[in-house]
Design an enzyme around this catalytic site. Structure first.
Site, PDB file in Angstrom:
ATOM      1  NE  ARG A 197      -3.497  -0.387   2.774  1.00 47.08           N
ATOM      2  CZ  ARG A 197      -4.692   0.115   2.438  1.00 47.08           C
ATOM      3  NH1 ARG A 197      -5.382  -0.442   1.458  1.00 47.08           N
ATOM      4  NH2 ARG A 197      -5.209   1.144   3.073  1.00 47.08           N
TER       5      ARG A 197
ATOM      6  CE1 TYR B 145      -4.823   4.897  11.689  1.00 48.07           C
ATOM      7  CE2 TYR B 145      -6.481   6.630  11.731  1.00 48.07           C
ATOM      8  CZ  TYR B 145      -5.392   6.026  11.125  1.00 48.07           C
ATOM      9  OH  TYR B 145      -4.888   6.547   9.961  1.00 48.07           O
TER      10      TYR B 145
ATOM     11  CG  ASP C 250      -6.178   9.476   9.039  1.00 45.40           C
ATOM     12  OD1 ASP C 250      -6.989  10.354   8.667  1.00 45.40           O
ATOM     13  OD2 ASP C 250      -6.352   8.266   8.826  1.00 45.40           O
TER      14      ASP C 250
HETATM   15  N1  LIG Z   1      -4.430   4.591   3.006  1.00 45.20           N
HETATM   16  C1  LIG Z   1      -4.919   5.812   3.192  1.00 45.20           C
HETATM   17  O1  LIG Z   1      -5.700   6.310   2.383  1.00 45.20           O
HETATM   18  C2  LIG Z   1      -4.511   6.587   4.418  1.00 45.20           C
HETATM   19  C3  LIG Z   1      -5.337   7.623   4.859  1.00 45.20           C
HETATM   20  C4  LIG Z   1      -4.959   8.322   5.987  1.00 45.20           C
HETATM   21  C5  LIG Z   1      -3.777   8.021   6.649  1.00 45.20           C
HETATM   22  N2  LIG Z   1      -2.993   7.007   6.189  1.00 45.20           N
HETATM   23  C6  LIG Z   1      -1.751   6.723   6.920  1.00 45.20           C
HETATM   24  O2  LIG Z   1      -0.707   6.470   5.991  1.00 45.20           O
HETATM   25  C7  LIG Z   1       0.103   5.379   6.447  1.00 45.20           C
HETATM   26  C8  LIG Z   1       0.120   4.281   5.387  1.00 45.20           C
HETATM   27  O3  LIG Z   1      -1.216   3.903   5.121  1.00 45.20           O
HETATM   28  P1  LIG Z   1      -1.574   2.427   4.606  1.00 45.20           P
HETATM   29  O4  LIG Z   1      -3.028   2.439   4.315  1.00 45.20           O
HETATM   30  O5  LIG Z   1      -0.604   2.023   3.573  1.00 45.20           O
HETATM   31  O6  LIG Z   1      -1.299   1.598   5.956  1.00 45.20           O
HETATM   32  P2  LIG Z   1      -1.788   0.122   6.328  1.00 45.20           P
HETATM   33  O7  LIG Z   1      -2.027  -0.651   5.072  1.00 45.20           O
HETATM   34  O8  LIG Z   1      -2.917   0.232   7.307  1.00 45.20           O
HETATM   35  O9  LIG Z   1      -0.523  -0.451   7.130  1.00 45.20           O
HETATM   36  C9  LIG Z   1       0.760  -0.453   6.568  1.00 45.20           C
HETATM   37  C10 LIG Z   1       1.555  -1.594   7.128  1.00 45.20           C
HETATM   38  O10 LIG Z   1       1.732  -1.451   8.521  1.00 45.20           O
HETATM   39  C11 LIG Z   1       2.222  -2.700   8.973  1.00 45.20           C
HETATM   40  N3  LIG Z   1       1.862  -2.990  10.362  1.00 45.20           N
HETATM   41  C12 LIG Z   1       0.618  -3.194  10.895  1.00 45.20           C
HETATM   42  N4  LIG Z   1       0.727  -3.553  12.200  1.00 45.20           N
HETATM   43  C13 LIG Z   1       2.056  -3.600  12.480  1.00 45.20           C
HETATM   44  C14 LIG Z   1       2.804  -3.926  13.631  1.00 45.20           C
HETATM   45  N5  LIG Z   1       2.222  -4.295  14.787  1.00 45.20           N
HETATM   46  N6  LIG Z   1       4.149  -3.865  13.555  1.00 45.20           N
HETATM   47  C15 LIG Z   1       4.764  -3.516  12.407  1.00 45.20           C
HETATM   48  N7  LIG Z   1       4.112  -3.199  11.286  1.00 45.20           N
HETATM   49  C16 LIG Z   1       2.769  -3.245  11.319  1.00 45.20           C
HETATM   50  C17 LIG Z   1       1.651  -3.764   8.059  1.00 45.20           C
HETATM   51  O11 LIG Z   1       2.775  -4.515   7.587  1.00 45.20           O
HETATM   52  P3  LIG Z   1       2.657  -6.064   7.129  1.00 45.20           P
HETATM   53  O12 LIG Z   1       1.717  -6.047   5.966  1.00 45.20           O
HETATM   54  O13 LIG Z   1       4.057  -6.405   6.785  1.00 45.20           O
HETATM   55  O14 LIG Z   1       2.140  -6.855   8.300  1.00 45.20           O
HETATM   56  C18 LIG Z   1       0.950  -2.964   6.971  1.00 45.20           C
HETATM   57  O15 LIG Z   1       1.152  -3.484   5.677  1.00 45.20           O
HETATM   58  C19 LIG Z   1      -0.490   4.914   7.773  1.00 45.20           C
HETATM   59  O16 LIG Z   1       0.255   5.470   8.837  1.00 45.20           O
HETATM   60  C20 LIG Z   1      -1.904   5.460   7.760  1.00 45.20           C
HETATM   61  O17 LIG Z   1      -2.385   5.764   9.057  1.00 45.20           O
HETATM   62  C21 LIG Z   1      -3.347   6.278   5.096  1.00 45.20           C
END
Ligand SMILES: NC(=O)c1ccc[n+]([C@@H]2O[C@H](COP(=O)([O-])OP(=O)(O)OC[C@H]3O[C@@H](n4cnc5c(N)ncnc54)[C@H](OP(=O)(O)O)[C@@H]3O)[C@@H](O)[C@H]2O)c1
Length: 251
Positions: A22, A158, A145
């Protein structure tokens, strides 16, 4: 003192947490495209991390994958050691690893609150302090976020932990200056959460003033901009179509 207006990322080494999939993956690739070597941290996605490393190496830079559960302080400490053993000193830290559990304040267990705080706040703090102890400068971007500006009732643990990370971003910007810049990027509607598809984004697009959803490249543009800047610290860039202004208008 006048300074060069921007920093090249070529030849630097970055540690990106939660980089296997992602947004973390897109950020890791964007760094590699700028000539940075990348340590790909993952928790469960070992295969995705390995294939990302291959892709990064194909761009002519180095990549290493390092595992670790960042809700465990011991594993967070050893992540940095493992990363530097493999890659040498770290110049750039992107704290992106995250979970996004649906639970209200009434439902969130003490364990969930603690795990969220450890992953979203304690781990970025430990990694930032360890980076600073290398005594060689650097740059940190914390992934927040846009919901930190409002009260996200559906994701209470969160929400609380990302609010702590917002405060930590400012505290660290002051504590780690002048050697290290600490900033944040706060995405809005970019990727649908696990189990949802694009219709989730379409349904919610009306919630922000620009009436649309964003693209991962718009997030990486903001990350790269902050990493290249030599005169910005303690800043949050909202990549959210203006959602962070919600609640600031009369109608
Ligand atoms: N996606 C969006 O539209 C969005 C919107 C607002 C904010 N954000 C922020 O942007 C960042 C990236 O977003 P995302 O959607 O790509 O994040 P995500 O898919 O929710 O998480 C990214 C990765 O974090 C790892 N993770 C989860 N629990 C963990 C743990 N206990 N220890 C170590 N690693 C862990 C996982 O790795 P593994 O797969 O290897 O287990 C997962 O693939 C995040 O901080 C999120 O809050 C994203």
């Amino acid at each position: 003192m006048m300074d060069d207006s921007s920093t090249s990322l070529a030849g630097k080494t970055a540690l990106v947490t939660g980089a296997a999939r992602r947004l973390g993956r897109v950020i890791a690739l964007a760094l590699a495209q700028q000539g940075a070597n990348v340590v790909v941290h993952y928790n469960r996605s070992a295969e995705d991390a390995a294939s990302l490393c291959e892709e990064i190496r194909g761009l002519g830079v180095s990549a290493w994958s390092v595992p670790g559960d960042l809700s465990d302080a011991g594993q967070t400490e050893s992540l940095f050691d493992r990363a530097t053993q493999d890659a040498g000193p770290i110049d750039i830290l992107i704290n992106s690893a995250s979970t996004f559990e649906k639970e209200t304040l009434w439902e969130a267990s003490a364990q969930s609150l603690e795990a969220n705080l450890r992953l979203h706040a304690t781990a970025p703090l430990i990694l930032a302090r360890t980076l600073a102890r290398q005594n060689r400068g650097g740059s940190i971007v914390n992934m927040l976020d846009t919901r930190v500006t409002v009260y996200d009732r559906q994701h209470a643990a969160y929400h609380i932990s990302k609010r702590v990370l917002l405060t930590l971003t400012r505290m660290l910007a002051l504590e780690l200056a002048p050697g290290i810049a600490v900033n944040a990027v706060a995405p809005g509607l970019i990727l649908p959460p696990a189990g949802e598809d694009e219709s989730y984004l379409q349904k919610l697009a009306h919630c922000n003033p620009l009436n649309r959803y964003g693209d991962p490249a718009q997030v990486t543009d903001a990350v790269l901009f902050l990493l290249r800047s030599r005169f910005i610290t303690g800043q949050v860039i909202y990549v959210d179509g203006g959602y962070h202004m919600k609640g600031h208008m009369y109608d």
